[in-house]
Design an enzyme around this catalytic site. Sequence first.
Site, PDB file in Angstrom:
ATOM      1  CD  GLN A   1      13.260 -33.153  31.339  1.00 47.81           C
ATOM      2  OE1 GLN A   1      13.046 -32.756  30.192  1.00 47.81           O
ATOM      3  NE2 GLN A   1      13.901 -34.279  31.580  1.00 47.81           N
TER       4      GLN A   1
ATOM      5  CG  HIS B   1      11.963 -28.593  29.104  1.00 45.50           C
ATOM      6  ND1 HIS B   1      10.863 -29.208  28.565  1.00 45.50           N
ATOM      7  CD2 HIS B   1      12.979 -28.827  28.253  1.00 45.50           C
ATOM      8  CE1 HIS B   1      11.181 -29.777  27.418  1.00 45.50           C
ATOM      9  NE2 HIS B   1      12.468 -29.562  27.196  1.00 45.50           N
TER      10      HIS B   1
ATOM     11  CG  ASP C   1      12.772 -27.364  24.064  1.00 49.05           C
ATOM     12  OD1 ASP C   1      12.629 -26.804  22.963  1.00 49.05           O
ATOM     13  OD2 ASP C   1      13.268 -28.503  24.178  1.00 49.05           O
TER      14      ASP C   1
ATOM     15  CD  GLU D   1      16.397 -26.943  24.534  1.00 49.60           C
ATOM     16  OE1 GLU D   1      16.629 -28.081  24.063  1.00 49.60           O
ATOM     17  OE2 GLU D   1      16.275 -26.731  25.764  1.00 49.60           O
TER      18      GLU D   1
ATOM     19  CD  GLN E   1      19.468 -30.704  25.076  1.00 49.91           C
ATOM     20  OE1 GLN E   1      19.277 -31.750  25.684  1.00 49.91           O
ATOM     21  NE2 GLN E   1      18.495 -30.068  24.478  1.00 49.91           N
TER      22      GLN E   1
END
Length: 425
Positions: A172, A194, A236, A273, A329
């Site tokens: 991330q 991420h 994300d 995500e 997740q």
Amino acid sequence: MEITGIYATPGYSGFFFDDQRAIKQGAQQDGFTYTGTPVTEGFDEIRQAGETLIVDIELADGTVVRGDCAAVQYSGAGGRDPLFKAEEYAPVVEGPLANELEGRDATAFLDNAETLEELQVDGTRLHTAIRYGVSQALLAAAAEADNTTQTDVLADALGTEPAEEPVPVFGQSGDARYTNTEKMFVKGVPVLPHALINSVEKIGEDGGTLREYVEWLTERSQELGPDGYEPRFHIDVYGMIGEVFGAPYDRDEVVDYFADLEEAAAPYPLQIEGPMDVGARAEQIEAMVELRDGLADAGVDVDIVADEWCNTFEDVQAFVDAGAADIVQIKTPDLGGIHRSGQAVRYCEGTDTRAYLGGTCNETEISSRACAHVALATNAAQVLAKPGMGFDEGYMIVENEMRRTIARREREQLTADADEVTADD
């Protein structure tokens, strides 16, 4: 070997607590902090120092093992337990919790962890962070008492065969989504970056900023990655696609946008995500199913990852049962006991949903290493590099813990095989 003492010490975690609702409502960044008034209960500032409660368990032979209580960066949001303040919980750990666990057999990990899950103080179940951290210490105690790895303790408790290779690590980047991602490319990180797309500004008014970023990922990965590098992109978006496009999520405008992202990522697979956040679990599942159906009908091959409103073991079950995500997740601090994260990974077995063993940047090196053992014991699809947002440190901690464990298990297996040959002779 008996547990003879349990002690709690407040400390710092690897990142910060952020008031997600205030940020989504437009709080402005001021350097590293945010200006404005927090809106989530418990917060004194929109960004404040992350905390941990260090839990030491002493065994009868004088050995001391450790677990770290930690809560996610966006505590108190999306149906999670409230903001975790370590000093408030230290007396609980050293009082009623210690009274319950002291004198127990340290090797009985699953029984001890389940007792912890069910324990109530003043009629209230323990905060997820407490269950998370104490169960890590119980896991370490069982491994120490049995002279084995935490992976093997978990595998025995969960009925699994551990992975023989490291589980793919998901790096991330934090807001340093270019510099940190280039670091990941150089190290050949399998899943990345991420990217922290948590505002309309970062995704773009029409989604164009994110599309350009994905194009950059593809181009730069080919320039910097090692020979044969085939990354999986995982981004994300914190519900921002929903903010930009709105419902319904199976309409052409939304599906076409995902098709554009797929094209930008080609030839590499793409995972998105938290595409939307509609405010409650049932509604979130419905929206995710609608999006997945729309993508499937159009032949768009972008995987959807459940995050918002997928917190507890029961939440994971609900998302998996509904077919609401390609990947869920499993946000380790939100499930409580660390064995519950392992059970959640196992629940995905035999379904169309893969398990991403996640968590938060706001953990510690102790909790991150414990999660590496969960990943190995269950052979999860991927595991988060944590703690912190600097990338390198978290990647080192998780990857190296898996490699050390695999090497130890291989050595022990060679020794056992040699002893068996000797005995046969």
